[in-house]
Design a protein around this motif. Sequence first.
Motif, PDB file in Angstrom:
ATOM      1  N   ILE A 167      -5.194   1.007  -5.181  1.00  0.00           N
ATOM      2  CA  ILE A 167      -4.478   0.447  -4.034  1.00  0.00           C
ATOM      3  C   ILE A 167      -5.371  -0.528  -3.288  1.00  0.00           C
ATOM      4  N   ASP A 168      -6.644  -0.173  -3.130  1.00  0.00           N
ATOM      5  CA  ASP A 168      -7.578  -1.058  -2.427  1.00  0.00           C
ATOM      6  C   ASP A 168      -7.758  -2.385  -3.163  1.00  0.00           C
ATOM      7  N   THR A 184      -4.110   5.489  -7.572  1.00  0.00           N
ATOM      8  CA  THR A 184      -5.312   5.982  -6.908  1.00  0.00           C
ATOM      9  C   THR A 184      -5.671   5.074  -5.740  1.00  0.00           C
ATOM     10  N   GLU A 185      -6.447   5.596  -4.818  1.00  0.00           N
ATOM     11  CA  GLU A 185      -6.852   4.790  -3.662  1.00  0.00           C
ATOM     12  C   GLU A 185      -7.684   3.570  -4.079  1.00  0.00           C
ATOM     13  N   ARG A 229       1.127   3.979  -3.098  1.00  0.00           N
ATOM     14  CA  ARG A 229       0.727   5.363  -2.812  1.00  0.00           C
ATOM     15  C   ARG A 229       1.844   6.324  -3.205  1.00  0.00           C
ATOM     16  N   ALA A 242       0.828  -1.206   0.000  1.00  0.00           N
ATOM     17  CA  ALA A 242       0.000   0.000   0.000  1.00  0.00           C
ATOM     18  C   ALA A 242       0.862   1.256   0.000  1.00  0.00           C
TER      19      ALA A 242
END
Length: 441
Positions: A288-289, A284-285, A279, A275
């Motif tokens: 990453i998720d 983008t989040e 980042r 993560a």
Amino acid sequence: MRPLTTLWLIGIAFFAQVTLKADTKWLAGSWEGAFVRDGAIQEVLVDLSVNPDGWSGYYAIPELAIYEELLRDIEVSDSLLTLSFNYGRFELVPHADIEQLTGINTKWGPPVRLHLKRATAPLQLWFTKTDVTINSGEAALSATVFKPRGAGPFPLAVIVHGGGDSTRADWVYRSHAYALTQRGIAVVLYDQQGKGQSSGNREATLFELADDALAVLNETRTLPGIKSDRAGLIGVSRGGWVATNAAARSSQVNFLVLFQGPALSVEAQELDGLARTMRAAEFTEPQIDSAAAQARLYFELVNEKIDFTNFKKRSYSAARVGWSDFGHFADSADDADLTWWRLNAYDPAPDLRRVPCPVLALFAANDTHVAPESNLALMETCVKSAGRPFRAVVIPNLGHAVATYQTLRGGKWDWPRGFWVWSQRPPLLDDAPSSWIKALN
């Protein structure tokens, strides 16, 4: 500036300008100068010598603790020499009448220039080197002992490898020996089993590598000029797990230094580093998720909580995501990577709670792989619960590396306010462990 020694090194050759000396033997010896990029300089030392087979060469960049590094891809034609440093390939023009060399690497923009002048005397290296072979189980480990010049005795640090295939030939690995011997610490470097000149299993587990580290320490601590009661391990990156496991199993480890070594388990560290690294790479989040969800699913397969059919059914498509280089995928139920994760499942926390020696932790402030925010507090809690001395140092401006990143200060070429900042090895990286080791009772 200091010239580079001819004592340990061999050199390179090239032809003088046709209007100058025709004999190129004048090029033998030591040279000193700098890489220059739009006014910003970094010292470089070059050593040259000739033998019946021709010319070859080595160089040093003291700011990076690079010494004895081979010059590559040497070509000579008429009055031009081309050769490669770690900063790329340079074309050099020799000026025999004033004994200077001038060159350029145009692949960088702005280009990197190189200016060398004849050095007045060779550098005398501050250490001796002795090659030894150490048996560990069925493996024969090839090692080199670097010892500061002088009577001694000296504390001894065995450097424990991180991941990858680096050996004693890798300058990053060797840099620890150069920097620590300058500060009065003897150092042992060795090729991991199955790599370099060491025999054994290339796929040895963390636990087998811990056996190797102990074998190297026990064999070299009794060498002449070594303080046998001041001998320990320095675990680098993944080598932190190896060194921690080794230290917890032996009363012969007098100190443990963890340089960017994790306190998290192998699995937890992988998830945390994934993560943070994504980042930092500006994913983008949601990306990453989804990558983190894929990684957690992967570890369900590793831990045999699901079967391979279920894993494939629930996995993202590597061809459709924008983060496949960070993905945790498997091609089959017996994928070699799955086997590695299973054989190397390790949580260092229990071992940190029973280490028999003082522990120094060196973290890098900008490290996304082994972040101090995730590891430092846990490590301190574990070591202090064992009643052992613990110290932590966080090195500013450093990532998961032995040198700072090169940057354009100010974001634009505007000398002297905006200029190129060359990589350098932070002095704290070596000052902190050497002073701490020397101060131990």
